[in-house]
Design a protein around this motif. Structure first.
Motif, PDB file in Angstrom:
ATOM      1  N   LEU A  36       0.811  -1.215   0.000  1.00  0.00           N
ATOM      2  CA  LEU A  36       0.000   0.000   0.000  1.00  0.00           C
ATOM      3  C   LEU A  36       0.846   1.267   0.000  1.00  0.00           C
ATOM      4  N   ASP A  37       2.084   1.178   0.489  1.00  0.00           N
ATOM      5  CA  ASP A  37       2.913   2.380   0.547  1.00  0.00           C
ATOM      6  C   ASP A  37       3.232   2.939  -0.833  1.00  0.00           C
ATOM      7  N   ILE A  38       2.948   2.176  -1.878  1.00  0.00           N
ATOM      8  CA  ILE A  38       3.166   2.663  -3.241  1.00  0.00           C
ATOM      9  C   ILE A  38       2.230   3.825  -3.553  1.00  0.00           C
ATOM     10  N   VAL A  39       0.986   3.752  -3.063  1.00  0.00           N
ATOM     11  CA  VAL A  39       0.000   4.774  -3.415  1.00  0.00           C
ATOM     12  C   VAL A  39      -0.382   5.666  -2.243  1.00  0.00           C
ATOM     13  N   CYS A  40      -0.035   5.285  -1.020  1.00  0.00           N
ATOM     14  CA  CYS A  40      -0.500   6.073   0.115  1.00  0.00           C
ATOM     15  C   CYS A  40       0.489   6.035   1.262  1.00  0.00           C
ATOM     16  N   LYS A  41       0.255   6.900   2.215  1.00  0.00           N
ATOM     17  CA  LYS A  41       1.051   6.931   3.433  1.00  0.00           C
ATOM     18  C   LYS A  41       0.125   6.733   4.628  1.00  0.00           C
ATOM     19  N   ASP A  42       0.684   6.215   5.702  1.00  0.00           N
ATOM     20  CA  ASP A  42      -0.084   5.948   6.916  1.00  0.00           C
ATOM     21  C   ASP A  42       0.004   7.160   7.834  1.00  0.00           C
ATOM     22  N   THR A  43      -1.117   7.847   7.992  1.00  0.00           N
ATOM     23  CA  THR A  43      -1.174   9.037   8.857  1.00  0.00           C
ATOM     24  C   THR A  43      -1.982   8.708  10.108  1.00  0.00           C
ATOM     25  N   THR A  48      -3.634   7.804   3.488  1.00  0.00           N
ATOM     26  CA  THR A  48      -3.910   8.981   2.671  1.00  0.00           C
ATOM     27  C   THR A  48      -3.103   8.885   1.385  1.00  0.00           C
ATOM     28  N   LEU A  49      -3.749   9.171   0.251  1.00  0.00           N
ATOM     29  CA  LEU A  49      -3.073   9.106  -1.033  1.00  0.00           C
ATOM     30  C   LEU A  49      -1.875  10.044  -1.063  1.00  0.00           C
ATOM     31  N   HIS A  50      -0.827   9.605  -1.757  1.00  0.00           N
ATOM     32  CA  HIS A  50       0.320  10.476  -1.943  1.00  0.00           C
ATOM     33  C   HIS A  50      -0.097  11.706  -2.739  1.00  0.00           C
ATOM     34  N   ALA A  54      -4.570  10.366  -7.935  1.00  0.00           N
ATOM     35  CA  ALA A  54      -6.034  10.271  -7.938  1.00  0.00           C
ATOM     36  C   ALA A  54      -6.402   8.902  -8.481  1.00  0.00           C
ATOM     37  N   LEU A  55      -7.475   8.308  -7.952  1.00  0.00           N
ATOM     38  CA  LEU A  55      -7.912   6.974  -8.363  1.00  0.00           C
ATOM     39  C   LEU A  55      -9.341   7.032  -8.873  1.00  0.00           C
ATOM     40  N   PRO A  56      -9.570   6.845 -10.171  1.00  0.00           N
ATOM     41  CA  PRO A  56     -10.940   6.824 -10.698  1.00  0.00           C
ATOM     42  C   PRO A  56     -11.654   5.539 -10.292  1.00  0.00           C
ATOM     43  N   SER A  57     -12.959   5.487 -10.532  1.00  0.00           N
ATOM     44  CA  SER A  57     -13.747   4.309 -10.121  1.00  0.00           C
ATOM     45  C   SER A  57     -13.260   3.042 -10.805  1.00  0.00           C
ATOM     46  N   GLU A  58     -12.706   3.173 -12.031  1.00  0.00           N
ATOM     47  CA  GLU A  58     -12.199   2.001 -12.745  1.00  0.00           C
ATOM     48  C   GLU A  58     -11.035   1.343 -12.013  1.00  0.00           C
ATOM     49  N   ILE A  59     -10.381   2.114 -11.139  1.00  0.00           N
ATOM     50  CA  ILE A  59      -9.289   1.571 -10.334  1.00  0.00           C
ATOM     51  C   ILE A  59      -9.743   1.308  -8.900  1.00  0.00           C
ATOM     52  N   CYS A  60     -10.510   2.238  -8.333  1.00  0.00           N
ATOM     53  CA  CYS A  60     -10.897   2.136  -6.914  1.00  0.00           C
ATOM     54  C   CYS A  60     -11.622   0.838  -6.601  1.00  0.00           C
ATOM     55  N   HIS A  80     -10.169   5.249   5.081  1.00  0.00           N
ATOM     56  CA  HIS A  80      -9.807   6.669   5.039  1.00  0.00           C
ATOM     57  C   HIS A  80      -9.127   7.042   3.721  1.00  0.00           C
ATOM     58  N   LEU A  81      -8.592   6.050   3.027  1.00  0.00           N
ATOM     59  CA  LEU A  81      -7.962   6.282   1.728  1.00  0.00           C
ATOM     60  C   LEU A  81      -8.930   6.919   0.730  1.00  0.00           C
ATOM     61  N   PHE A  82     -10.242   6.692   0.931  1.00  0.00           N
ATOM     62  CA  PHE A  82     -11.252   7.154  -0.012  1.00  0.00           C
ATOM     63  C   PHE A  82     -12.057   8.351   0.533  1.00  0.00           C
ATOM     64  N   GLU A  83     -11.508   8.996   1.534  1.00  0.00           N
ATOM     65  CA  GLU A  83     -12.214  10.116   2.159  1.00  0.00           C
ATOM     66  C   GLU A  83     -12.440  11.271   1.165  1.00  0.00           C
TER      67      GLU A  83
END
Length: 797
Positions: A36-43, A48-50, A54-60, A80-83
């Motif tokens: 997961l650290d490829i696309v986000c960080k742990d806060t 939370t996304l880097h 941005a991730l469209p629905s085709e990816i989400c 929370h990644l999708f907040e």
């Protein structure tokens, strides 16, 4: 008329020929799901996304599915990644077996979903029910499955909603809701029927699909008559249907129904037994002219098998072995569920249905699985049926059985009985070596391994589940097939060997698997094994066996595992010494002195430790050196114990005279004993050893101050290149061993001054000769291949 279980019309899963390699997109999703650290960080708030992503629905949406399918759990931090709805976009969300709370789900609901499926999410409350309908303007499909206690008037939730709030929330907030699944909704504490269901159904007149499986209170079904557009009605395991004529009459008013399911679980024998079964079934099919799919599994509605034409208003020359379905002889149902119906209805001959579920043959079982995938109680029985088919080699569609088992295991991770039945069935599928499916399809094998490990993770204290999982893994190539799940596999195996019964089968098979992994992985992965606690776990096993004075295969393999994990891994060698490894070595040596395999494994491990220069001073203790010296003339396990003891001494001596800080035993006497021991070895001896590199041996071959070091190194290389030339000559050549052997020849006079004249010279010459023969044969073989290719090409022209 249709025969029972016609294979041409069975419900189908993906067949072997329909499978294709995974797309690059799917492979990327899996990789990101595990990293997961490829696309986000742990806060502190959650993932939370880097910045800039941005991730469209085709990816989400496929990302969430891939995350769950690969063992990830949807919890608040992940949600929370999708907040931020401006950077992520969701239309459909399916969350299962999750610890997510109301607050976590709120992040996902903000996307104004079109479809929401919640199954086995026990930390949600009625607050989520309110939140769902705050964001329900686009909601078309809502599934609230078992173990999701969020609805009002549920016995298991403390709800502040009033009855008047329900129709306002549902009707006005979700105008597009067409598909509603409410499973396991309890009765209202205020009446005998479910007031909540009743009021809710009274307002959802636009519904097309309604699933009330496991719901209590048939009195609520009186509201069904208003659902004039209803296409599908599922009432699986709704109790007391057979006791209420009004319930059946209410169902019969839904003339638009195409799909009806009133099946029951046979574990409740009082359920599903209708007083006038033949008349009841005839009434249903007469009143529902559009009905094409009917499931009466687990009931007596199929009757006893005697045709009773008087039940039908219009007589037919054709018969039905299910009396209540005589009116459908000329208009057979597309699907009829007869799994575990009374009086073995699925085994009858004349059944007016194109697809039949039952247990009469494998086709019926496949159909039953397809129709019962949302019914875990029945699904467990179906998996048992599949198990018996596969165990006795009576299943012809192995690939179809595999799809069913994997789907069940993926969907019901928390259902222990399904996991046990499914994993047992999976064992016989993987064990079937006559099928090329598993041998050639990497995608299938990876899905099997991931699904199996996910189930084992969740039920890691159940011995049966652990046994089934380990036995299935043993049928695969270890470690090649499992390297993509290396970390999870290692963690699982370490858990097994440290928590299973000390004398149990599970611990033995677990440690054998762990050793198989350890002996074939690279140095990076060996260090990862050490980081995961492999040395510590093996030490604990050895300590236990010493305490109980038991020398078994587990003890021997524990030492073998450490031998493999320490090979060219200095950090793990240090872990061994730091964990009182030498204490356990001496303990096993004195307690079990005659165990050949144990002795070989221990000395092989100490050979690895002695190769690490900075650790050698910790071995330079009188009592250790005396043990190594005594073992020089050991005949245990052929020459292996003696060979490894000499190797340890050679490495200790390679550090020079000053490094030999002990007085007893004296350095010269130990080295003399080593020389005599080497001279006693048979140069043609077969070896129980495996080298991937000769670097430590070649370093010893270059030691000039202590000729005995070069003597041992030259003997080792001469033996290995002579007995196993195809395996080891290339390593000697590739690592510059020929140059080092030539240097030994040139300096022979000086080197051999403390050893038998010409011995080292002869051994070095043997290595050179063997490598020259190997290279000559290799060149000739290559030339022969080239010559053959020329002939073939000439013939083609």
């Amino acid at each position: 008329m249709y025969q029972s279980g016609n294979p041409r019309v069975q419900i189908k899963y993906r067949h072997k020929e329909e499978r294709s390699p995974e797309s690059l997109f799917c492979l990327c999703l899996k990789y990101v799901a595990r990293n997961l650290d490829i696309v986000c960080k742990d806060t502190p708030a959650g993932y939370t996304l880097h910045e800039g992503l941005a991730l469209p629905s085709e990816i989400c949406e496929p990302f969430i599915e891939a995350y769950q399918n690969n063992g990830g759990e949807i919890f608040d931090c992940f949600a929370h990644l999708f907040e931020d709805v401006t950077k992520t976009n969701l239309r459909s969300v399916n969350i299962r077996n999750s610890s997510i709370t109301d607050d976590g789900l709120e992040y996902l609901l903000r996307h104004d979903l079109e479809e929401l499926i919640l199954t086995n999410c026990q930390n949600l409350s009625h607050k989520t029910y309110i939140n769902i309908f705050k964001h329900a303007v686009n909601l078309r499909s809502l599934t609230i499955g078992p173990n999701v206690q969020i609805t009002p008037y549920n016995k298991l939730s403390n709800c502040s909603l009033t009855l008047d709030d329900v129709p306002i929330i549902i009707h006005r907030k979700a105008p597009n809701l067409k598909h509603l699944v409410l499973r396991a909704i309890a009765e209202s504490p205020f009446s005998s029927d479910n007031i909540f269901l009743g009021v809710m159904l009274d307002k959802l007149l636009q519904l097309r699909v309604l699933d009330l499986s496991y719901c209590l209170g048939v009195g609520s079904l009186r509201y069904l008559c208003k659902l004039n557009s209803l296409h599908t009605l599922i009432l699986f395991d709704v109790p007391h249907l057979q006791d209420s004529s009004d319930a059946i009459l209410n169902i019969c008013t839904l003339t638009s129904l195409v799909v009806l399911d009133i099946s029951q679980t046979e574990s409740y024998p009082e359920q599903g037994v209708y007083k006038d079964e033949n008349k009841t079934l005839a009434l249903i099919v007469k009143c529902l002219p559009n009905l094409m799919s009917l499931d009466i599994s687990g009931t007596n509605l199929a009757g006893k098998g005697t045709a009773e034409q008087s039940l039908c208003e219009s007589f037919s020359d054709k018969k039905s072995d299910i009396p209540g379905l005589e009116s459908r002889v000329d208009n057979p149902l597309e699907f009829l569920g007869l799994y575990h119906t009374m009086h073995n209805a699925c085994r009858r001959h004349d059944i007016p249905a194109k697809i039949i579920s039952g247990d009469a043959n494998e086709y019926q079982i496949f159909n039953a699985a397809a129709s019962c995938m949302d019914k875990p109680k029945l699904l467990q029985n179906i998996l048992n049926d599949l198990y018996h088919l596969l165990r006795y080699d009576q299943c012809t569609q192995i690939d179809q059985a595999l799809d069913i088992v994997l789907e069940a295991l993926t969907r019901y991770v928390k259902e222990k009985l399904i996991q046990i039945s499914g994993s047992a069935t999976l064992f016989y599928i993987v064990k079937n070596k006559d099928r090329p499916l598993l041998l050639n399809d990497v995608t299938v094998k990876r899905r099997i391994i991931t699904t199996l490990l996910t189930g084992m993770d969740f039920h890691n204290y159940d011995e049966t589940m652990m046994r089934n999982g380990c036995l299935t893994l043993c049928q695969l190539r270890i470690p090649q097939d499992v390297m993509f799940e290396f970390k999870r596999l290692v963690q699982m195996l370490l858990h097994i060997v440290s928590t299973s019964d000390h004398e149990g089968f599970v611990q033995r098979i677990g440690i054998y698997l762990l050793n198989s992994v350890a002996c074939q992985v690279n140095n990076k992965q060996k260090n990862e094994l050490g980081d995961a606690g492999a040395i510590k776990k093996m030490m604990a096993i050895i300590k236990d066996r010493l305490h109980r004075r038991v020398c078994d295969d587990v003890l021997e393999v524990a030492w073998s595992t450490m031998w493999n994990v320490t090979d060219e891994a200095p950090t793990n060698c240090k872990r061994f010494l730091d964990g009182n490894g030498m204490k356990y070595f001496i303990g096993c040596l004195t307690t079990f002195p005659d165990k050949n395999e144990l002795m070989r494994n221990m000395m092989g491990l100490l050979g690895n430790v002695a190769e690490v220069k900075e650790l050698r001073p910790r071995l330079m203790q009188s009592h250790f050196i005396k043990v190594f010296s005594d073992l020089l003339f050991s005949s245990q396990d052929g020459i292996e114990v003696s060979y490894n003891a000499a190797g340890v001494i050679a490495h200790l001596a390679s550090d020079g005279y000053k490094a030999w800080i002990i007085k007893n035993p004296p350095r010269c006497k130990v080295l003399d004993r080593m020389t005599k021991a080497i001279q006693n070895w048979n140069l043609d001896a077969d070896r129980n050893i495996n080298y991937r590199s000769f670097e430590p041996i070649l370093q010893l071959a270059q030691v000039r101050h202590t000729p005995q070091c070069a003597h041992w190194a030259a003997w080792a290389l001469a033996n290995l290149t002579k007995v196993y030339p195809e395996k080891y000559c290339s390593i000697v050549i590739g690592e510059g061993g020929l140059r080092i052997m030539h240097e030994l020849l040139e300096e022979d006079a000086q080197i051999d001054q403390n050893s038998e004249p010409g011995v080292i010279h002869s051994l070095a010459q043997t290595v050179i000769n063997q490598c020259m023969i190997f290279m000559k044969n290799t060149v000739e073989a290559s030339s022969q291949l080239d010559h053959t290719a020329v002939i073939i090409n000439a013939g083609m022209r």
